[in-house]
Structure formats: structure tokens, C-alpha cells
Design an enzyme around this catalytic site. Structure first.
Site, PDB file in Angstrom:
ATOM      1  N   LEU A  37      45.903  56.917  77.316  1.00  0.00           N
ATOM      2  CA  LEU A  37      46.516  55.786  77.776  1.00  0.00           C
ATOM      3  C   LEU A  37      47.496  55.093  76.867  1.00  0.00           C
ATOM      4  O   LEU A  37      47.068  54.962  75.703  1.00  0.00           O
ATOM      5  CB  LEU A  37      45.371  54.725  78.192  1.00  0.00           C
ATOM      6  CG  LEU A  37      44.679  54.956  79.421  1.00  0.00           C
ATOM      7  CD1 LEU A  37      43.448  54.018  79.392  1.00  0.00           C
ATOM      8  CD2 LEU A  37      45.594  54.395  80.512  1.00  0.00           C
ATOM      9  N   SER A  38      48.903  55.225  77.064  1.00  0.00           N
ATOM     10  CA  SER A  38      49.707  54.867  75.943  1.00  0.00           C
ATOM     11  C   SER A  38      49.715  53.523  75.509  1.00  0.00           C
ATOM     12  O   SER A  38      49.062  52.762  76.238  1.00  0.00           O
ATOM     13  CB  SER A  38      51.209  55.162  76.682  1.00  0.00           C
ATOM     14  OG  SER A  38      51.306  56.395  77.035  1.00  0.00           O
TER      15      SER A  38
END
Length: 389
Positions: A92-93
């Protein structure tokens, strides 16, 4: 985890994004979308934390506080969600990067969106929150990730089409043109199929290789796309492309091995300047296959450089404190960086936002200052980074 605990992470992140100035002023909808579609709704029950030696699991059931801390580590911190061979293959950036890239997309209601690289589905969800129902489709090469994302998107009540396949070599879902293309994995060279997939005047926002992300606008005649660098970030690479050199000291050590320097010279410049991200980005543009790592030693900063093959360089303090360049291998990688460094200074030390990229069917290049008359650096199509997830 108790549902009453999860909002703590959301509220803390919102406040930290506010303090960091990370909420885009031109896209206030993003703050609302983050609140409506919180990060944990798209996170798997197992995350991975780097302990200094290796990635170790952090499970929601066994360590809910640790899981929450990993997921909401801060605006600039990604959360690793998958490993392959002991290395991150999906994440998840970082929230600040997600917000900035979606702001760069200039997404409006009614736009048809192709999200390339679904991952856990969070960016597709945010885009769908902004666009009208049924106008967002996303493509994921990893069937397991696609299935996970599909379930989370359905649970969130979002009408998003999730397809399994390569977004790099395939076309847009449905075959027709889209208004916006948002990529979540890094490519060095933009697939021309992406430009063909976007209508004239539409936008493509993508991570550029090992460092940075770019926003392109497709020309009115569809024959090219041009745009500026919008920020710094590091992303997983394209799984369908050839392997790119790894980062980190182990990768440098693997290239150098036990080789002694073949060349040595004292430098007349401050080696600490290599910590400047604007300089580092300029070096990334001019010598795209050079991997640069900066560490701190007792004598001062040390920069380790390699090309992922057989050439390496090290810039650091000698016993007398003077900066020295050591290098070895078939090419003089350190000399190439020094030449690029000097060019950057001759150009007036431009910042990273003064660079851009042009894409045509037959060639791609980076430029500085002006897309027509500024200095150019060719982008080789073979330098496509590998996506691990």
C-alpha cells in the site's frame, strides 16, 4: 482488531498529512475520499516490517497494535503487503504519494479511468469515489492480488471492474479510449499502448523507473505525450520487463565482490552534496542505470554506486578527510556521475520539477527546462524495471 481502535490511525494520518502539507489544495476531494475509504479496508491481515536484517510478519490477529502502526506509519511510509523471495513485491503506497499522484491525474466526475496495477485495490477505490459508477477499471497481473482487491472493492460498495492480465502489454478494458490512466508500478519507458489508450488531452500519471513520478498529457493529435516530473517516490517495477539493478548495500556488495579499486582520485567537490535529492535526480536522468546509495560513516557521508552488472564506484572521505573516488569494473561509473554532476551545475542546479519527459511511438527522452529547446537525454526502451507485485 476492535473497530474503535482503527479510527485512531485514520485521525492521526489525517493530522500528519495536514502538518506535512500533503493534502493537495487543488483536489480537496482526496481528503474526503481517504476518510470514506480508509487504508485498513484494503490491507491484508498480514503486513511485513523490516527489522534491520529481514522482513518479518506483523499479523492483525497476533499483534493488532503493531499491524496498525505499520499500516499508519506516517504520510511518507508505505506498508509492505507481499513478499517474493524475501523482498517486497506489493505494498500500500505511502499516503502522501497516493494523494499527490491522484492530484496530478486531475480526475473529474465523468472521466473514464484505467488503473494499471491494482495491488490491494486502494487507488482504484479512491479513483472510483471521484468518478461516476462503472467508469473505473483496473488491471492486475497477479491473480491472487486481483481476487483480493475485487473482494475489498465489492465490500466497499464500489462498481470497479477488476481484470487479470498485464497492463504493460495489453490495452484498456473495453478497448475504447480512457480519459485518465493511473499506473501504480514503475516503468522506465512508457508503453506506447498507454498513450494509444488515452484520448487526446487526457492524462497519464506513472512512476518513472527507480525514482520519481511523471504526469503526461496526450497531444491533440495523439502522436505524442509530454509532461513534467511531479515528485519523488520509489515503486515496485513492471513484472513483464527485464530485471533492473537492485538497491541497497547487499546489491552493491554483490557487484563489487572483493575487488580492489582499479582507479582512485581526489575530488574537488563536496561529497555530502550527493545527499541532495535534486542532484540525485539529475544523476538518475543522465546515468539511468546507476544505482546510488548514500550512507553515513564516522568520517562523513559515503556514496556507493553500481550498475547491477560489474561496474561500481565509491565516493567517501579518505583518512585525511578529503573526498576520494574509488572505482572498478569495465566502465568508469564514477566518472560518468561526475560528468553528469558538472552538467547539472552548468545548467544552474535545476530542481527535479524542472525535468520532463516526451513519449513518441519511436523514441522517448527526458528534458530539462523546455521540451523543445532544453537539453535532452534518451530513454532506452530496454531499461524497463521489473515489477515484483
Amino acid at each position: 482488531m476492535d473497530d474503535d481502535v482503527r479510527p485512531v490511525g485514520r485521525v492521526t494520518l489525517d493530522a500528519e498529512m495536514e502538518r506535512a502539507g500533503a493534502w493537495p489544495k487543488d483536489s480537496p476531494w482526496l481528503r474526503e475520499a481517504f476518510a470514506a475509504l480508509p487504508r485498513e479496508r484494503f490491507a491484508p491481515d498480514r503486513l511485513w516490517r523490516w527489522d534491520g536484517w529481514a522482513y518479518v510478519p506483523v499479523d492483525l490477529l497476533g499483534d493488532p497494535d503493531g499491524w496498525l502502526a505499520e499500516l499508519y506509519a506516517g504520510p511518507h511510509s508505505p506498508a509492505v503487503t507481499q513478499l517474493c523471495g524475501g523482498l517486497p513485491s506489493s505494498s500500500l503506497s505511502a499516503p502522501s504519494v497516493v494523494a499527490d499522484m491522484l492530484d496530478s491525474l486531475r480526475l473529474e466526475p465523468g472521466h473514464r479511468v484505467w488503473d494499471v496495477g491494482t495491488g490491494q485495490g486502494w487507488t482504484a477505490a479512491l479513483a472510483a469515489w471521484r468518478a461516476d459508477p462503472g467508469l473505473v477499471a483496473t488491471t492486475e497481473v497477479d491473480e491472487r492480488l486481483a481476487e483480493f482487491a475485487r473482494g475489498r472493492l465489492v465490500a466497499a460498495g464500489l462498481d470497479v471492474e477488476v481484470l487479470v492480465g498485464s497492463g504493460t502489454v495489453g490495452g484498456p478494458p473495453g478497448g475504447g479510449p480512457v480519459d485518465r490512466l493511473h499506473a501504480t508500478y514503475a516503468v522506465e519507458a512508457v508503453p506506447w499502448s498507454w498513450v494509444e489508450a488515452v484520448r487526446p488531452g487526457g492524462r497519464i500519471v506513472y512512476p518513472w523507473g527507480r525514482l520519481g513520478y511523471v504526469a503526461l498529457t496526450v497531444a491533440d493529435d495523439g502522436a505524442a505525450a509530454h509532461g513534467w516530473v511531479h515528485g519523488l517516490a520509489q515503486f515496485m517495477g513492471d513484472r513483464t520487463g527485464p530485471a533492473q539493478a537492485s538497491t541497497g548495500r547487499p546489491a552493491y556488495a554483490a557487484v563489487r565482490g572483493d575487488a580492489e579499486p582499479e582507479a582512485r582520485r581526489v575530488l574537488d567537490r563536496d561529497a555530502a552534496a550527493l545527499k541532495d535529492w535534486h542532484l540525485r535526480f539529475a544523476l538518475r536522468v543522465a546515468v539511468p542505470d546507476a544505482v546510488l546509495l548514500t550512507e553515513q560513516s564516522e568520517g562523513g557521508p559515503v556514496s556507493l554506486v553500481h550498475d547491477g552488472n560489474r561496474s561500481w564506484a565509491e565516493i567517501g572521505p579518505a583518512p585525511d578527510g578529503r573526498p576520494v573516488l574509488w572505482q572498478g569494473g569495465p566502465r568508469r561509473l564514477g566518472d560518468e556521475l561526475l560528468t553528469a554532476w558538472a552538467q547539472w551545475e552548468e545548467l544552474g542546479r535545476p530542481d527535479l520539477y524542472d525535468y520532463g519527459i516526451t513519449v513518441t511511438p519511436d523514441a522517448q527522452w527526458a528534458w530539462q527546462g523546455d521540451p523543445q529547446d532544453g537539453p535532452r537525454w534518451p530513454i532506452e526502451f530496454g531499461l524497463v524495471s521489473p515489477r515484483a507485485g
